[in-house]
Design an enzyme around this catalytic site. Structure first.
Site, PDB file in Angstrom:
ATOM      1  CB  CYS A   1      48.844  66.997  38.381  1.00  0.00           C
ATOM      2  SG  CYS A   1      50.704  66.964  37.929  1.00  0.00           S
TER       3      CYS A   1
ATOM      4  CG  HIS B   1      48.302  71.178  36.187  1.00  0.00           C
ATOM      5  ND1 HIS B   1      48.267  71.590  37.590  1.00  0.00           N
ATOM      6  CD2 HIS B   1      49.536  70.675  36.006  1.00  0.00           C
ATOM      7  CE1 HIS B   1      49.143  70.802  38.284  1.00  0.00           C
ATOM      8  NE2 HIS B   1      49.726  70.293  37.327  1.00  0.00           N
TER       9      HIS B   1
ATOM     10  CD  GLU C   1      44.887  73.061  37.980  1.00  0.00           C
ATOM     11  OE1 GLU C   1      44.470  72.335  37.196  1.00  0.00           O
ATOM     12  OE2 GLU C   1      46.165  73.016  38.556  1.00  0.00           O
TER      13      GLU C   1
HETATM   14  N1  GLN Z   1      55.173  65.353  40.368  1.00  0.00           N
HETATM   15  C1  GLN Z   1      54.078  65.563  41.453  1.00  0.00           C
HETATM   16  C2  GLN Z   1      53.735  64.488  42.286  1.00  0.00           C
HETATM   17  O1  GLN Z   1      53.988  63.196  41.991  1.00  0.00           O
HETATM   18  C3  GLN Z   1      53.042  66.123  40.871  1.00  0.00           C
HETATM   19  C4  GLN Z   1      53.281  67.367  39.946  1.00  0.00           C
HETATM   20  C5  GLN Z   1      51.889  68.393  39.795  1.00  0.00           C
HETATM   21  O2  GLN Z   1      50.931  68.287  40.663  1.00  0.00           O
HETATM   22  N2  GLN Z   1      52.229  69.362  39.135  1.00  0.00           N
HETATM   23  O3  GLN Z   1      53.318  64.832  43.243  1.00  0.00           O
END
Ligand code: GLN
Length: 203
Positions: free
Chosen positions: A89, A181, A183
């Site tokens: 992410c 995610h 994890e």
């Molecule tokens: N929107 C976040 C970003 O751009 C990422 C969100 C997340 O890691 N759950 O950093």
């Protein structure tokens, strides 16, 4: 998925960047797989690692903290030398070479251009059963939280999964990224795939 500790992973020490975000959950998943997990907050924590995880969180915050802790250039250098990395992410954003409409500190180690918060305002978080062939036939439970997608990728990048026509998991050499995610699930297949990459790198 049941925890399947693998003795091949016993001697692998994986760092998890622990400045902000979901770092603890990665440590738990890696240890369930049989590896040693070390939280990384200072430059000295990087010594002797076999791999590094850049977790989810807020990439602008993680980037700023990496600059102020003098970790950005150090980690860039380790990546350029071939240290395997997993980015989830916000970690995917950090590993990208470019963010659409963005100007924030990045590691730039993967030849991907990403769009942050790409799945729209209304649907900030959702779950989807993903087809990720690299993880086997069973669908992978994808948890998306204000997730990015991969807008475009260079020729050296393998897109491992798509959702709604957009890349959401990819690999380039020893770099692995997901927009979701792993994890936050109890499915360890993605962490196992990463540790296999790390193990093969060490041989
Ligand atoms: N929107 C976040 C970003 O751009 C990422 C969100 C997340 O890691 N759950 O950093």
């Amino acid at each position: 998925m049941p925890a399947m500790s693998d003795s091949r992973f016993e001697n692998l020490t994986t760092g998890i960047l622990a400045l902000q975000g979901a770092f603890h959950e990665h440590a738990v998943a890696l240890e369930k797989c049989g590896a040693t997990a070390r939280k990384v907050r200072r430059r000295r924590d990087l010594a002797g690692l076999d791999a590094l995880v850049i977790p989810g969180g807020e990439s602008t915050t993680i980037g700023k903290l990496m600059v102020s802790y003098h970790l950005l250039d150090e980690i860039k250098g380790l990546g350029a030398e071939g240290l395997p990395m997993l980015g989830t992410c916000a970690g995917l954003v950090m590993l990208a070479r470019e963010v659409v409409d963005g100007d924030q500190p990045l590691l730039g180690l993967m030849d991907i251009k990403v769009r942050r918060n790409a799945f729209g305002r209304q649907v900030k978080s959702f779950e989807a059963a993903l087809d990720v062939q690299a993880l086997g036939e069973d669908p992978f439970p994808g948890i998306f939280i204000r997730a990015p997608w991969i807008e475009s990728a260079g020729p050296g990048v393998d897109i491992l999964a798509e959702y709604d026509g957009h890349g959401i998991a990819a690999r380039q050499d020893k770099m692995l990224v997901t927009a979701f995610h792993p994890e936050l699930t109890d499915d360890l297949r993605l962490h196992e795939l990463f540790l296999r990459m790390v193990y093969e790198d060490r041989r």
